[in-house]
Scaffold this active site. Structure first.
Site, mmCIF file in Angstrom:
data_model
loop_
_atom_site.group_PDB
_atom_site.id
_atom_site.type_symbol
_atom_site.label_atom_id
_atom_site.label_comp_id
_atom_site.label_asym_id
_atom_site.label_seq_id
_atom_site.Cartn_x
_atom_site.Cartn_y
_atom_site.Cartn_z
ATOM 1 N N THR A 151 0.802 -1.184 -0.197
ATOM 2 C CA THR A 151 -0.069 -0.033 0.010
ATOM 3 C C THR A 151 0.860 1.344 0.113
ATOM 4 O OG1 THR A 151 -1.375 1.295 1.527
ATOM 5 C CG2 THR A 151 -0.069 -0.271 2.451
ATOM 6 N N ASP A 152 0.263 2.403 -0.455
ATOM 7 C CA ASP A 152 0.987 3.630 -0.273
ATOM 8 C C ASP A 152 1.320 4.066 0.947
ATOM 9 O OD1 ASP A 152 -1.679 4.364 -0.106
ATOM 10 O OD2 ASP A 152 -1.700 5.710 -1.658
ATOM 11 N N GLU A 153 0.353 3.594 1.983
ATOM 12 C CA GLU A 153 0.371 3.942 3.408
ATOM 13 C C GLU A 153 1.584 3.831 3.932
ATOM 14 O OE1 GLU A 153 -3.220 3.339 5.696
ATOM 15 O OE2 GLU A 153 -4.712 3.500 4.069
ATOM 16 N N TYR A 176 -1.947 -0.533 10.983
ATOM 17 C CA TYR A 176 -2.279 -1.216 9.573
ATOM 18 C C TYR A 176 -0.705 -1.013 8.854
ATOM 19 C CZ TYR A 176 -3.238 -1.624 4.755
ATOM 20 O OH TYR A 176 -3.248 -2.100 3.054
ATOM 21 N N LYS A 180 2.131 -3.346 7.509
ATOM 22 C CA LYS A 180 2.382 -3.718 6.059
ATOM 23 C C LYS A 180 4.087 -3.135 5.579
ATOM 24 C CE LYS A 180 0.233 -4.645 2.939
ATOM 25 N NZ LYS A 180 -0.265 -5.953 2.374
HETATM 26 P P1 NAD Z 1 -9.653 -7.581 1.936
HETATM 27 O O1 NAD Z 1 -9.526 -7.168 3.477
HETATM 28 O O2 NAD Z 1 -10.816 -7.328 1.078
HETATM 29 O O3 NAD Z 1 -9.226 -9.187 1.848
HETATM 30 C C1 NAD Z 1 -8.235 -9.805 2.662
HETATM 31 C C2 NAD Z 1 -8.432 -11.241 2.381
HETATM 32 O O4 NAD Z 1 -7.124 -11.865 2.900
HETATM 33 C C3 NAD Z 1 -9.555 -11.904 2.735
HETATM 34 O O5 NAD Z 1 -10.170 -12.757 1.744
HETATM 35 C C4 NAD Z 1 -9.342 -12.633 4.037
HETATM 36 O O6 NAD Z 1 -10.059 -13.560 4.343
HETATM 37 C C5 NAD Z 1 -7.827 -13.033 3.668
HETATM 38 N N1 NAD Z 1 -6.923 -13.203 4.811
HETATM 39 C C6 NAD Z 1 -6.693 -12.296 5.896
HETATM 40 N N2 NAD Z 1 -6.032 -12.866 6.788
HETATM 41 C C7 NAD Z 1 -5.740 -14.059 6.381
HETATM 42 C C8 NAD Z 1 -4.786 -15.097 6.977
HETATM 43 N N3 NAD Z 1 -4.273 -15.046 8.203
HETATM 44 N N4 NAD Z 1 -4.610 -16.221 6.111
HETATM 45 C C9 NAD Z 1 -5.121 -16.230 4.942
HETATM 46 N N5 NAD Z 1 -6.075 -15.418 4.401
HETATM 47 C C10 NAD Z 1 -6.171 -14.258 5.156
HETATM 48 O O7 NAD Z 1 -8.265 -6.624 1.369
HETATM 49 P P2 NAD Z 1 -8.148 -6.017 0.098
HETATM 50 O O8 NAD Z 1 -8.581 -4.582 0.047
HETATM 51 O O9 NAD Z 1 -8.545 -6.946 -0.904
HETATM 52 O O10 NAD Z 1 -6.450 -5.676 0.216
HETATM 53 C C11 NAD Z 1 -5.743 -6.811 -0.587
HETATM 54 C C12 NAD Z 1 -4.126 -6.673 -0.332
HETATM 55 O O11 NAD Z 1 -4.029 -5.094 -1.194
HETATM 56 C C13 NAD Z 1 -3.862 -6.256 1.082
HETATM 57 O O12 NAD Z 1 -2.521 -6.537 1.046
HETATM 58 C C14 NAD Z 1 -3.760 -4.774 1.133
HETATM 59 O O13 NAD Z 1 -2.850 -4.310 2.231
HETATM 60 C C15 NAD Z 1 -3.517 -4.283 -0.333
HETATM 61 N N6 NAD Z 1 -3.878 -3.055 -0.655
HETATM 62 C C16 NAD Z 1 -5.326 -2.622 -0.511
HETATM 63 C C17 NAD Z 1 -5.729 -1.458 -1.152
HETATM 64 C C18 NAD Z 1 -7.213 -1.015 -0.853
HETATM 65 O O14 NAD Z 1 -7.502 -0.034 -1.393
HETATM 66 N N7 NAD Z 1 -8.226 -2.095 -0.691
HETATM 67 C C19 NAD Z 1 -4.802 -0.532 -1.585
HETATM 68 C C20 NAD Z 1 -3.473 -0.798 -1.804
HETATM 69 C C21 NAD Z 1 -2.959 -2.139 -1.139
HETATM 70 O O1 DAU Z 2 -4.283 3.960 0.301
HETATM 71 C C1 DAU Z 2 -4.422 2.490 0.357
HETATM 72 C C2 DAU Z 2 -5.416 1.891 1.434
HETATM 73 O O2 DAU Z 2 -6.446 2.475 1.035
HETATM 74 C C3 DAU Z 2 -5.214 0.611 1.758
HETATM 75 O O3 DAU Z 2 -4.031 -0.023 1.787
HETATM 76 C C4 DAU Z 2 -6.342 0.234 2.666
HETATM 77 O O4 DAU Z 2 -6.190 -1.280 2.846
HETATM 78 C C5 DAU Z 2 -7.701 0.628 2.249
HETATM 79 O O5 DAU Z 2 -8.512 0.370 3.383
HETATM 80 C C6 DAU Z 2 -7.477 2.176 1.924
HETATM 81 O O6 DAU Z 2 -7.435 2.669 3.196
HETATM 82 P P1 DAU Z 2 -8.114 3.873 3.857
HETATM 83 O O7 DAU Z 2 -8.125 4.222 5.015
HETATM 84 O O8 DAU Z 2 -7.954 5.134 2.882
HETATM 85 O O9 DAU Z 2 -9.592 3.626 3.165
HETATM 86 P P2 DAU Z 2 -11.242 3.742 3.925
HETATM 87 O O10 DAU Z 2 -11.962 3.427 2.829
HETATM 88 O O11 DAU Z 2 -11.260 3.210 5.180
HETATM 89 O O12 DAU Z 2 -11.110 5.467 3.895
HETATM 90 C C7 DAU Z 2 -10.954 6.205 3.058
HETATM 91 C C8 DAU Z 2 -11.212 7.715 3.487
HETATM 92 O O13 DAU Z 2 -12.381 8.130 3.843
HETATM 93 C C9 DAU Z 2 -10.092 8.051 4.654
HETATM 94 O O14 DAU Z 2 -9.928 9.448 4.565
HETATM 95 C C10 DAU Z 2 -10.973 7.757 5.881
HETATM 96 C C11 DAU Z 2 -12.356 8.194 5.367
HETATM 97 N N1 DAU Z 2 -13.625 7.644 5.803
HETATM 98 C C12 DAU Z 2 -13.871 6.162 5.793
HETATM 99 C C13 DAU Z 2 -14.850 5.577 6.179
HETATM 100 C C14 DAU Z 2 -14.888 4.078 6.425
HETATM 101 C C15 DAU Z 2 -14.667 8.491 6.334
HETATM 102 O O15 DAU Z 2 -14.770 9.689 6.272
HETATM 103 N N2 DAU Z 2 -15.779 7.745 6.765
HETATM 104 C C16 DAU Z 2 -15.734 6.396 6.780
HETATM 105 O O16 DAU Z 2 -16.941 6.059 7.320
#
Ligand code: NAD
Ligand code: DAU
Length: 372
Positions: A151-153, A176, A180
């Site tokens: 992630t960019d975080e 988180y 990561k």
């Molecule tokens: P998600 O939470 O939707 O899915 C995570 C999956 O991992 C689930 O299916 C869960 O059951 C599985 N999992 C969790 N713990 C596990 C374990 N111990 N063993 C086996 N399986 C396990 O997550 P996502 O949003 O699909 O993110 C996927 C990846 O991408 C993550 O590594 C996250 O850090 C990264 N990422 C997410 C975003 C985003 O915007 N969602 C952006 C950048 C990077």
């Molecule tokens: O940047 C990449 C990341 O993006 C990933 O690594 C994470 O897995 C993914 O969950 C996401 O993180 P964020 O914290 O940015 O996503 P989230 O959807 O939780 O929140 C997006 C923005 O919206 C953040 O600034 C918080 C705000 N927010 C979120 C929720 C859930 C609200 O204002 N209200 C809300 O109820």
């Protein structure tokens, strides 16, 4: 560089992982033919322990068509070293694409332990299994790959200007992102120390179908539909860069096939939005699709207590993947957001199954004061 054949996808039942498997099998949910370019003929083993975020419904059609032939599901925890080793051996894995993680920042604040377990120990367990299985006669194979999805975080928080580049120093600020960041460092360390062929990607906020409705966009779409409050953290002025999930996955696949081993690539949408402005846009689109009034929906916007340590702004400089690998995002934000809204409004049973399960109790326990 060898062609991936037997791929171990971790976290394939989650949001991005399931979209990735769908993409490999030509089952993109996007309209038209934008994402049917994976050209993959091998096998996928999906290892997922099905936490609250894992959902096999996301892959029902893949299972029906390819299950037991080119697609296999293993309900396994990535921290379970014995099982992971068995899976490497049984399927003769040559490529790992590691999505599995605890992924929600808010949950990492409420309970960081699971994040350290899965994101740090889980990644370590996979790296160790890969190192053991891919070392032959004392040497590391070079026709294999461990791709780590991150992630960019990990780079921290930006002010009003600037972008995260691949050489931006790590500065994670939530449990988180710290977990990561630790996993990224382990992946790099295995490359430098043991010669494990790795690639790593750091992506911005994904949106699209199959995202668990605790995340901003599906949460808001679902709450608009139900007439519930729309909880905005702080002043709503935090900024995120949004990318369509399949553009992220195309980038991952490109890195796996063409990326330089030992290198990391940033992936971004070049599409920054202040949360509140994005919400107004989403309200407009959802109102159009549902026939509800924009004014009525706007009244449900509720400013709530800010997320502790809330990172102000994320923005990615993705020149490296564009210049070196020729990647370019395909989905426009206008189109992607419209399709996403339609998808959640159409797939009512998918979302209702989630909202009526254990997640309902979790929301009641943790977010009562927000009136979610
Ligand atoms: P998600 O939470 O939707 O899915 C995570 C999956 O991992 C689930 O299916 C869960 O059951 C599985 N999992 C969790 N713990 C596990 C374990 N111990 N063993 C086996 N399986 C396990 O997550 P996502 O949003 O699909 O993110 C996927 C990846 O991408 C993550 O590594 C996250 O850090 C990264 N990422 C997410 C975003 C985003 O915007 N969602 C952006 C950048 C990077
Ligand atoms: O940047 C990449 C990341 O993006 C990933 O690594 C994470 O897995 C993914 O969950 C996401 O993180 P964020 O914290 O940015 O996503 P989230 O959807 O939780 O929140 C997006 C923005 O919206 C953040 O600034 C918080 C705000 N927010 C979120 C929720 C859930 C609200 O204002 N209200 C809300 O109820």
């Amino acid at each position: 560089m060898a062609t991936p054949h037997n791929i171990l996808v971790t976290g394939g039942a989650g949001f991005i992982g399931s979209n990735f498997i769908r993409y490999l099998f030509g089952k993109s949910t996007a309209e038209g033919d934008l994402f049917n370019d994976a050209d993959f003929s091998g096998t996928v083993v999906n290892v997922d322990c099905l936490t609250y975020a894992g959902n096999l419904e996301n892959l029902a059609d893949v299972e029906a068509e390819f299950g037991g032939k080119r697609y296999f599901f293993e309900k396994t925890d990535i921290c379970d070293s014995k099982e992971i080793t068995r899976i490497f051996e049984h399927y003769n894995i040559d490529t790992v694409i590691h999505f599995a993680a605890e992924s929600h920042v808010d949950r990492s604040i409420l309970g960081p332990e699971a994040f350290v377990k899965t994101n740090v120990t889980g990644t370590f367990t996979l790296l160790e299994a890969a190192r053991r299985y891919w070392t032959k006669d004392g040497s590391m194979r070079n026709d294999v790959l461990f791709h780590h999805v991150s992630t960019d975080e990990v780079y921290g928080s930006l002010g009003e200007t600037g972008y995260f580049r691949e050489d931006t120093p790590y500065d994670p600020r939530s449990p988180y992102s710290a977990s990561k960041a630790a996993s990224d460092h382990l992946v790099m360390a295995y490359h430098h120390t043991y010669g494990l062929p790795i690639t790593l990607s750091n992506c911005t906020n994904n949106y699209g179908p199959y995202q668990f409705p605790e995340k901003l966009l599906p949460l808001m779409i679902s709450n608009i539909k139900e007439g519930k409050n729309l909880p905005v953290y702080g002043k709503g002025d935090n900024i995120r860069d949004w990318i369509y999930v399949e553009d992220h996955n195309r980038a991952v696949w490109l890195i796996v096939n063409k990326g330089k081993r030992g290198e990391k690539y940033n992936i971004g949408g070049e599409n920054e939005w202040q949360n509140i402005k994005l919400l107004h846009k989403l309200i407009e689109l959802t109102a159009k699709e549902t026939g509800k009034s924009v004014e009525e929906i706007e009244k449900t916007i509720t400013y709530v207590k800010d997320r502790p340590g809330h990172d102000k702004r994320y923005a990615i400089d993705c020149a490296k993947i564009k210049n070196e690998l020729g990647w370019q995002r395909k989905m426009t934000f206008e189109e992607g957001l419209k399709e996403t809204v339609k998808w959640y409004l159409k797939n009512t049973s998918w979302i209702e199954n989630i909202l009526s399960g254990e997640y309902k109790n979790w929301i009641e326990k943790n977010y009562k004061e927000q009136g979610r």
